[in-house]
Design a protein around this motif. Structure first.
Motif, mmCIF file in Angstrom:
data_model
loop_
_atom_site.group_PDB
_atom_site.id
_atom_site.type_symbol
_atom_site.label_atom_id
_atom_site.label_comp_id
_atom_site.label_asym_id
_atom_site.label_seq_id
_atom_site.Cartn_x
_atom_site.Cartn_y
_atom_site.Cartn_z
ATOM 1 N N THR A 53 0.846 -1.201 0.000
ATOM 2 C CA THR A 53 0.000 0.000 0.000
ATOM 3 C C THR A 53 0.875 1.243 0.000
ATOM 4 O O THR A 53 2.036 1.205 0.419
ATOM 5 N N ARG A 79 -0.809 7.714 1.861
ATOM 6 C CA ARG A 79 -2.261 7.702 1.712
ATOM 7 C C ARG A 79 -2.903 6.650 2.620
ATOM 8 O O ARG A 79 -3.902 6.909 3.296
ATOM 9 N N PHE A 80 -2.330 5.445 2.645
ATOM 10 C CA PHE A 80 -2.915 4.372 3.429
ATOM 11 C C PHE A 80 -2.875 4.696 4.915
ATOM 12 O O PHE A 80 -3.869 4.516 5.619
ATOM 13 N N ARG A 119 -5.558 7.243 5.937
ATOM 14 C CA ARG A 119 -6.915 6.685 5.999
ATOM 15 C C ARG A 119 -7.044 5.650 7.114
ATOM 16 O O ARG A 119 -8.069 5.581 7.796
ATOM 17 N N ASN A 120 -6.008 4.853 7.324
ATOM 18 C CA ASN A 120 -6.029 3.858 8.392
ATOM 19 C C ASN A 120 -6.175 4.535 9.744
ATOM 20 O O ASN A 120 -6.953 4.101 10.602
ATOM 21 N N PHE A 145 -9.815 5.841 10.080
ATOM 22 C CA PHE A 145 -10.759 4.767 10.411
ATOM 23 C C PHE A 145 -10.591 4.325 11.867
ATOM 24 O O PHE A 145 -11.583 4.073 12.562
ATOM 25 N N ASP A 160 -17.498 0.419 5.000
ATOM 26 C CA ASP A 160 -16.473 1.240 4.347
ATOM 27 C C ASP A 160 -15.088 0.811 4.788
ATOM 28 O O ASP A 160 -14.153 0.731 3.971
ATOM 29 N N TYR A 161 -14.941 0.540 6.068
ATOM 30 C CA TYR A 161 -13.626 0.178 6.566
ATOM 31 C C TYR A 161 -13.151 -1.149 5.980
ATOM 32 O O TYR A 161 -11.982 -1.277 5.575
ATOM 33 N N ARG A 216 -13.945 -2.612 3.156
ATOM 34 C CA ARG A 216 -13.537 -2.432 1.754
ATOM 35 C C ARG A 216 -12.110 -1.898 1.674
ATOM 36 O O ARG A 216 -11.303 -2.350 0.873
ATOM 37 N N PHE A 217 -11.839 -0.901 2.519
ATOM 38 C CA PHE A 217 -10.507 -0.299 2.559
ATOM 39 C C PHE A 217 -9.472 -1.298 3.065
ATOM 40 O O PHE A 217 -8.394 -1.468 2.471
ATOM 41 N N GLU A 253 -8.590 -4.332 0.637
ATOM 42 C CA GLU A 253 -8.331 -4.036 -0.776
ATOM 43 C C GLU A 253 -7.008 -4.621 -1.255
ATOM 44 O O GLU A 253 -6.932 -5.248 -2.321
#
Length: 223
Positions: free
Chosen positions: A34, A38-39, A42-43, A46, A59-60, A62-63, A66
């Motif tokens: 990843t 960016r990861f 977002r991590n 969340f 949503d979490y 899916r993230f 991925e």
């Protein structure tokens, strides 16, 4: 006659001194699956929502899955073995002892976690607990994950629903058993309030005062 006893354990920050879902995300950054900037952003976002009790689990997930979905099952299995060695093992002896005490007493033991089954199944196996209630992942026609959740996610009220279904599979109901649940988080209040013996285990800053007010047992397992 006494009722059969059931011991339920949350996983992250309860039996483990870390969050396995968040740590898996950091591990995938480490091995180059990843984008690290960016990861991580977002991590962290969340995880903050999880702590606050506002996480959208769909949503979490899916993230979170991925990278696994894109890499494929063989790569996941190889990577997870490294994750276990580098991040999870050895398991904490105090946590292992607690689980063994219930198993040796003849209790029916299960791990009930809001983390997905791919991250947690090998961890539950390491604890010697075959009964795992985790977020189940939908499988596509190729047999691999799609990124969606299958069924009811085992989070907040969903843990109560999933444990109830698990008991029903064994011909049991809440009234048929004497239940204990160990958890660190206010996210698990629905199940803590459902069981006969709630145990606030390594409780977070929000759960500890609730446990004190209600007279629940508090277990600081990792002191």
């Amino acid at each position: 006659m006494s009722k059969p006893k059931v011991a339920l354990f949350d996983l992250d920050h309860t039996l483990l001194p870390l969050d396995s879902d968040y740590s898996w995300g950091e591990f995938t950054q480490q091995i180059g699956w990843t984008d690290p900037v960016r990861f991580k952003r977002r991590n962290d976002e969340f995880y903050a929502h999880y702590v606050a009790g506002t996480l959208d689990i769909h949503d979490y997930v899916r993230f979170a899955v991925e990278a696994m979905r894109e890499r494929g099952e063989a790569a996941y299995r190889e990577a997870h073995q490294r994750f276990m060695q580098d991040w999870i093992l050895p398991l904490r002896p105090d946590a292992m002892e607690l689980v063994r005490e219930h198993q040796q007493a003849g209790d029916l033991v299960a791990i009930v976690t809001a983390t997905n089954e791919l991250v947690t199944a090998p961890i539950a196996a390491a604890f010697g607990v075959p009964e795992l209630i985790a977020v189940q992942l939908e499988r596509g026609k190729d047999g691999w994950i799609t990124g969606e959740i299958a069924g009811v996610p085992s989070m907040r009220e969903g843990k109560v629903v999933r444990v109830e279904a698990w008991l029903k599979q064994r011909g049991l109901d809440w009234l048929d058993v004497e239940t204990t649940f160990y958890s660190d988080s206010t996210n698990d209040l629905p199940l803590l309030e459902q069981v006969d013996h709630p145990v606030a285990t390594n409780p977070d800053a929000r759960l500890r005062p609730i446990a004190l007010e209600r007279g629940w047992r508090i277990l600081d397992l990792f002191q």
